[in-house]
Write an enzyme that holds these catalytic residues in place. Structure first.
Site, PDB file in Angstrom:
ATOM      1  N   LYS A 128       1.304   4.782   6.922  1.00 59.94           N
ATOM      2  CA  LYS A 128       0.680   5.635   5.911  1.00 59.94           C
ATOM      3  C   LYS A 128       1.366   6.992   5.904  1.00 59.94           C
ATOM      4  O   LYS A 128       2.147   7.331   6.789  1.00 59.94           O
ATOM      5  CB  LYS A 128      -0.818   5.829   6.198  1.00 59.94           C
ATOM      6  CG  LYS A 128      -1.637   4.542   6.225  1.00 59.94           C
ATOM      7  CD  LYS A 128      -1.740   3.876   4.865  1.00 59.94           C
ATOM      8  CE  LYS A 128      -2.541   2.580   4.952  1.00 59.94           C
ATOM      9  NZ  LYS A 128      -2.562   1.854   3.642  1.00 59.94           N
ATOM     10  N   SER A 134       0.805  -1.220   0.000  1.00 60.82           N
ATOM     11  CA  SER A 134       0.000   0.000   0.000  1.00 60.82           C
ATOM     12  C   SER A 134       0.839   1.271   0.000  1.00 60.82           C
ATOM     13  O   SER A 134       0.333   2.344  -0.324  1.00 60.82           O
ATOM     14  CB  SER A 134      -0.944   0.016   1.207  1.00 60.82           C
ATOM     15  OG  SER A 134      -0.219   0.144   2.408  1.00 60.82           O
TER      16      SER A 134
END
Length: 262
Positions: free
Chosen positions: A128, A74
């Site tokens: 993230k 991701s």
């Protein structure tokens, strides 16, 4: 054990309905002693390493610094599957070990920081990038971010920089540099797959952050689970300690060892 005065038979004590001879009793005692000696020797040999792990390693990993394996893509191309990343847990504050309670706080995440946090969706630990700060308005139109109404500047990158990506993504992805003002970094899209490429606008509430993965078409992030609470952010990812390609027999990526992240 006792002798009957009228007979020469020997009586043995009863234990759970069974006769236990003196020999069996001695064997049990010897076995118990051997176990005790073994446990004692084990304790003497390992007590200092055990104390070190419990009172040094665990508190340090919990509150000061940690390392985490990254199992998904991701954050491609910045962080790859199989990267072991170094996490600075005192980048923003100091926590009581094994808790989320803060003893002190000296800064907050900035736009562009790569953070480690807990998902508000299921509590899973995530890595993230911070896109929106408290008070920011975030919008996306066809994979182009708008921060407070202004479109972010993107610069297309040549495909040769896909060398370290998994083989199935090399021919499908598009790379670009995304300029967030304080930080310019690489992002990736995969036009051939279905993804959320437009959303918002949304305004980030006080004490919350909007986070995204650099692999914009293959990341479950604030577009899906909403804002991340400040208290759920546990550190800042600073670099790659080691890297092994989990998609290709765990081949080492020596070029990524001790590489900084931005």
């Amino acid at each position: 054990m006792k002798f009957d005065q009228n007979r020469t038979s020997i009586h043995f004590p009863r234990i759970n309905g069974h006769f236990l001879t003196d020999i069996d009793s001695m064997r049990m005692q010897m076995k118990t002693e051997r176990v005790k000696k073994f446990l004692y020797s084990l304790w003497k040999e390992w007590r200092f390493p055990l104390f070190f792990i419990v009172f040094v390693v665990i508190p340090v990993k919990s509150s000061l610094a940690d390392w985490n394996w990254v199992p998904t893509g991701s954050m491609n191309p910045t962080i790859l599957e199989g990267d072991l990343i170094f996490v600075d847990k005192v980048a923003y504050d100091l926590r009581i070990p094994l808790t989320l309670h803060r003893l002190a706080r000296w800064s907050n995440p900035e736009r562009g920081d790569i953070i480690v946090c807990f998902s508000p969706e299921d509590g899973v630990r995530l890595v993230k990038r911070v896109i929106g700060l408290p008070g920011d308005t975030i919008e996306m139109r066809n994979n182009t971010l708008l921060l407070n109404g202004e479109p972010v500047v993107y610069t297309r990158i040549d495909g040769k920089y896909t060398d370290l990506l998994p083989n199935k993504q090399k021919v499908r992805c598009v790379l670009a540099t995304e300029d967030l003002g304080q930080v310019a970094h690489t992002v990736m899209s995969i036009p051939s797959i279905n993804a959320m490429r437009s959303f918002g606008p949304v305004t980030v509430p006080h004490g919350r952050y909007f986070v995204m993965g650099d692999n914009r078409d293959s990341s479950r992030d604030s577009r899906y689970f909403g804002f991340v609470d400040r208290e759920s952010i546990v550190g800042k990812a600073k670099g790659v300690i080691g890297s092994f390609d989990i998609t290709d027999k765990y081949q080492p990526r020596f070029g990524r060892f001790f590489e900084s992240l931005k």
